[in-house]
Design a protein around this motif. Structure first.
Motif, PDB file in Angstrom:
ATOM      1  N   ASP A 128      11.185  -1.023  15.937  1.00 13.05           N
ATOM      2  CA  ASP A 128      12.192  -1.685  15.116  1.00 13.05           C
ATOM      3  C   ASP A 128      11.531  -2.081  13.803  1.00 13.05           C
ATOM      4  OD1 ASP A 128      14.584  -2.793  14.337  1.00 13.05           O
ATOM      5  OD2 ASP A 128      14.423  -4.572  15.594  1.00 13.05           O
ATOM      6  N   TYR A 129      12.330  -2.281  12.780  1.00 17.59           N
ATOM      7  CA  TYR A 129      11.793  -2.747  11.505  1.00 17.59           C
ATOM      8  C   TYR A 129      12.910  -3.395  10.696  1.00 17.59           C
ATOM      9  CZ  TYR A 129      13.678   1.759   9.962  1.00 17.59           C
ATOM     10  OH  TYR A 129      14.488   2.826   9.730  1.00 17.59           O
ATOM     11  N   ARG A 130      12.498  -4.220   9.747  1.00 19.62           N
ATOM     12  CA  ARG A 130      13.421  -4.864   8.816  1.00 19.62           C
ATOM     13  C   ARG A 130      12.909  -4.615   7.409  1.00 19.62           C
ATOM     14  NH1 ARG A 130      15.466  -5.120  13.086  1.00 19.62           N
ATOM     15  NH2 ARG A 130      16.431  -6.873  14.117  1.00 19.62           N
ATOM     16  N   MET A 147       8.104  -3.691  -0.343  1.00 23.33           N
ATOM     17  CA  MET A 147       7.326  -3.708   0.902  1.00 23.33           C
ATOM     18  C   MET A 147       6.966  -5.118   1.356  1.00 23.33           C
ATOM     19  SD  MET A 147       7.025  -0.712   2.186  1.00 23.33           S
ATOM     20  CE  MET A 147       5.673  -0.823   3.328  1.00 23.33           C
ATOM     21  N   ASN A 148       6.578  -6.008   0.457  1.00 25.80           N
ATOM     22  CA  ASN A 148       6.159  -7.346   0.862  1.00 25.80           C
ATOM     23  C   ASN A 148       7.299  -8.078   1.550  1.00 25.80           C
ATOM     24  OD1 ASN A 148       3.625  -6.970  -0.164  1.00 25.80           O
ATOM     25  ND2 ASN A 148       4.060  -7.956  -2.101  1.00 25.80           N
ATOM     26  N   GLY A 149       7.014  -8.681   2.687  1.00 22.80           N
ATOM     27  CA  GLY A 149       8.023  -9.415   3.434  1.00 22.80           C
ATOM     28  C   GLY A 149       8.699  -8.579   4.500  1.00 22.80           C
ATOM     29  N   ASN A 150       8.568  -7.270   4.445  1.00 18.23           N
ATOM     30  CA  ASN A 150       9.148  -6.409   5.473  1.00 18.23           C
ATOM     31  C   ASN A 150       8.389  -6.591   6.780  1.00 18.23           C
ATOM     32  OD1 ASN A 150      10.850  -5.430   3.524  1.00 18.23           O
ATOM     33  ND2 ASN A 150       9.581  -3.668   3.075  1.00 18.23           N
ATOM     34  N   THR A 151       9.070  -6.346   7.899  1.00 16.71           N
ATOM     35  CA  THR A 151       8.439  -6.470   9.202  1.00 16.71           C
ATOM     36  C   THR A 151       8.636  -5.184  10.002  1.00 16.71           C
ATOM     37  OG1 THR A 151      10.418  -7.536  10.094  1.00 16.71           O
ATOM     38  CG2 THR A 151       8.661  -8.970   9.326  1.00 16.71           C
ATOM     39  N   PHE A 152       7.611  -4.811  10.746  1.00 14.75           N
ATOM     40  CA  PHE A 152       7.625  -3.590  11.538  1.00 14.75           C
ATOM     41  C   PHE A 152       7.044  -3.886  12.920  1.00 14.75           C
ATOM     42  CE2 PHE A 152       6.943  -2.626   7.097  1.00 14.75           C
ATOM     43  CZ  PHE A 152       7.851  -1.622   6.833  1.00 14.75           C
ATOM     44  N   TRP A 153       7.707  -3.390  13.976  1.00 17.69           N
ATOM     45  CA  TRP A 153       7.211  -3.522  15.345  1.00 17.69           C
ATOM     46  C   TRP A 153       6.851  -2.136  15.849  1.00 17.69           C
ATOM     47  CZ3 TRP A 153      11.240  -6.243  13.351  1.00 17.69           C
ATOM     48  CH2 TRP A 153      11.146  -7.632  13.392  1.00 17.69           C
ATOM     49  N   GLY A 197       0.836  -1.196   0.000  1.00 19.52           N
ATOM     50  CA  GLY A 197       0.000   0.000   0.000  1.00 19.52           C
ATOM     51  C   GLY A 197       0.870   1.244   0.000  1.00 19.52           C
ATOM     52  N   SER A 198       0.320   2.327   0.502  1.00 18.47           N
ATOM     53  CA  SER A 198       1.055   3.582   0.599  1.00 18.47           C
ATOM     54  C   SER A 198       1.589   3.724   2.014  1.00 18.47           C
ATOM     55  CB  SER A 198       0.123   4.754   0.287  1.00 18.47           C
ATOM     56  OG  SER A 198       0.763   5.971   0.627  1.00 18.47           O
ATOM     57  N   PHE A 199       2.908   3.635   2.128  1.00 20.00           N
ATOM     58  CA  PHE A 199       3.532   3.721   3.433  1.00 20.00           C
ATOM     59  C   PHE A 199       4.856   4.456   3.279  1.00 20.00           C
ATOM     60  CE2 PHE A 199       6.001   1.978   6.976  1.00 20.00           C
ATOM     61  CZ  PHE A 199       5.169   2.371   7.997  1.00 20.00           C
ATOM     62  N   PRO A 200       4.816   5.804   3.321  1.00 21.16           N
ATOM     63  CA  PRO A 200       6.024   6.605   3.095  1.00 21.16           C
ATOM     64  C   PRO A 200       7.111   6.357   4.148  1.00 21.16           C
ATOM     65  CG  PRO A 200       4.045   7.951   2.915  1.00 21.16           C
ATOM     66  CD  PRO A 200       3.627   6.633   3.475  1.00 21.16           C
ATOM     67  N   ASP A 201       8.358   6.335   3.715  1.00 20.39           N
ATOM     68  CA  ASP A 201       9.503   6.109   4.606  1.00 20.39           C
ATOM     69  C   ASP A 201       9.599   7.148   5.724  1.00 20.39           C
ATOM     70  OD1 ASP A 201      10.288   3.886   3.198  1.00 20.39           O
ATOM     71  OD2 ASP A 201      11.879   4.911   2.092  1.00 20.39           O
ATOM     72  N   LYS A 202       9.025   8.323   5.530  1.00 15.45           N
ATOM     73  CA  LYS A 202       9.126   9.366   6.549  1.00 15.45           C
ATOM     74  C   LYS A 202       8.461   8.960   7.866  1.00 15.45           C
ATOM     75  CE  LYS A 202       5.115  11.902   4.774  1.00 15.45           C
ATOM     76  NZ  LYS A 202       4.679  13.126   4.125  1.00 15.45           N
ATOM     77  N   TYR A 203       7.676   7.892   7.875  1.00 18.37           N
ATOM     78  CA  TYR A 203       7.015   7.443   9.096  1.00 18.37           C
ATOM     79  C   TYR A 203       7.737   6.294   9.804  1.00 18.37           C
ATOM     80  CZ  TYR A 203       3.263  10.303   7.281  1.00 18.37           C
ATOM     81  OH  TYR A 203       2.532  11.356   6.795  1.00 18.37           O
ATOM     82  N   LEU A 204       8.898   5.928   9.347  1.00 17.73           N
ATOM     83  CA  LEU A 204       9.623   4.821   9.967  1.00 17.73           C
ATOM     84  C   LEU A 204      10.021   5.107  11.415  1.00 17.73           C
ATOM     85  CD1 LEU A 204      11.858   3.549   7.027  1.00 17.73           C
ATOM     86  CD2 LEU A 204       9.779   2.497   7.964  1.00 17.73           C
ATOM     87  N   ASP A 205      10.138   6.375  11.791  1.00 13.98           N
ATOM     88  CA  ASP A 205      10.493   6.721  13.174  1.00 13.98           C
ATOM     89  C   ASP A 205       9.411   6.349  14.187  1.00 13.98           C
ATOM     90  OD1 ASP A 205      12.929   7.696  12.388  1.00 13.98           O
ATOM     91  OD2 ASP A 205      12.272   9.780  12.306  1.00 13.98           O
ATOM     92  N   GLU A 249      -1.131   7.106  16.585  1.00 17.06           N
ATOM     93  CA  GLU A 249      -0.559   8.338  16.023  1.00 17.06           C
ATOM     94  C   GLU A 249      -0.351   8.207  14.524  1.00 17.06           C
ATOM     95  OE1 GLU A 249       2.985   9.601  18.069  1.00 17.06           O
ATOM     96  OE2 GLU A 249       2.092   9.190  20.018  1.00 17.06           O
ATOM     97  N   LEU A 250       0.136   7.071  14.107  1.00 20.25           N
ATOM     98  CA  LEU A 250       0.386   6.817  12.691  1.00 20.25           C
ATOM     99  C   LEU A 250      -0.919   6.837  11.886  1.00 20.25           C
ATOM    100  CD1 LEU A 250       2.823   6.167  10.868  1.00 20.25           C
ATOM    101  CD2 LEU A 250       2.321   3.757  11.232  1.00 20.25           C
ATOM    102  N   ALA A 251      -1.984   6.352  12.489  1.00 21.05           N
ATOM    103  CA  ALA A 251      -3.284   6.303  11.805  1.00 21.05           C
ATOM    104  C   ALA A 251      -3.810   7.699  11.481  1.00 21.05           C
ATOM    105  CB  ALA A 251      -4.298   5.554  12.659  1.00 21.05           C
ATOM    106  N   ASN A 252      -3.345   8.712  12.194  1.00 17.97           N
ATOM    107  CA  ASN A 252      -3.805  10.072  11.946  1.00 17.97           C
ATOM    108  C   ASN A 252      -3.092  10.736  10.769  1.00 17.97           C
ATOM    109  OD1 ASN A 252      -5.776  10.157  13.978  1.00 17.97           O
ATOM    110  ND2 ASN A 252      -4.181  10.422  15.510  1.00 17.97           N
ATOM    111  N   LYS A 253      -2.171  10.047  10.149  1.00 18.99           N
ATOM    112  CA  LYS A 253      -1.498  10.555   8.951  1.00 18.99           C
ATOM    113  C   LYS A 253      -2.362  10.212   7.739  1.00 18.99           C
ATOM    114  CE  LYS A 253       1.793  11.693  11.619  1.00 18.99           C
ATOM    115  NZ  LYS A 253       1.789  13.026  12.151  1.00 18.99           N
TER     116      LYS A 253
END
Length: 90
Positions: A46-48, A54-60, A34-42, A68-72
């Motif tokens: 942790d993430y890989r 994007m497929n196969g990536n993992t985010f904690w 989907g749409s998930f800009p890198d500017k939100y990685l902070d 907070e992220l949902a409000n973007k």
């Protein structure tokens, strides 16, 4: 409360289906498309990021940060897995 997405969803829509229970958990997000800009990685604990996109990536992420992220406005998912994890101090 595990959720597998099979259609276009705004992150705020996804979280509203959890009735605010999502804030009591830490989350593993994986296989996102989907749409998930890198500017939100902070927002993530942790993430890989793998070379295949994007497929196969993992985010904690904590439930609070997920809210907070949902409000973007520029984040949505077409496919992905959201898995709640036992809440621990991070």
């Amino acid at each position: 409360m595990n959720t597998i997405l099979e259609s276009f969803y705004d992150l705020k829509e996804i979280l509203s289906s959890f009735n605010n229970l999502h804030e009591k958990y830490n989350w593993l997000l994986t296989d996102l498309d989907g749409s998930f800009p890198d500017k939100y990685l902070d927002y993530f604990i942790d993430y890989r990021i793998y070379n295949n996109g994007m497929n196969g990536n993992t985010f904690w992420i904590t439930g609070k940060k997920l809210t907070e992220l949902a409000n973007k406005e520029d984040i949505y998912f077409i496919w992905g897995a959201f898995l709640p994890l036992i809440r621990k101090k991070l």
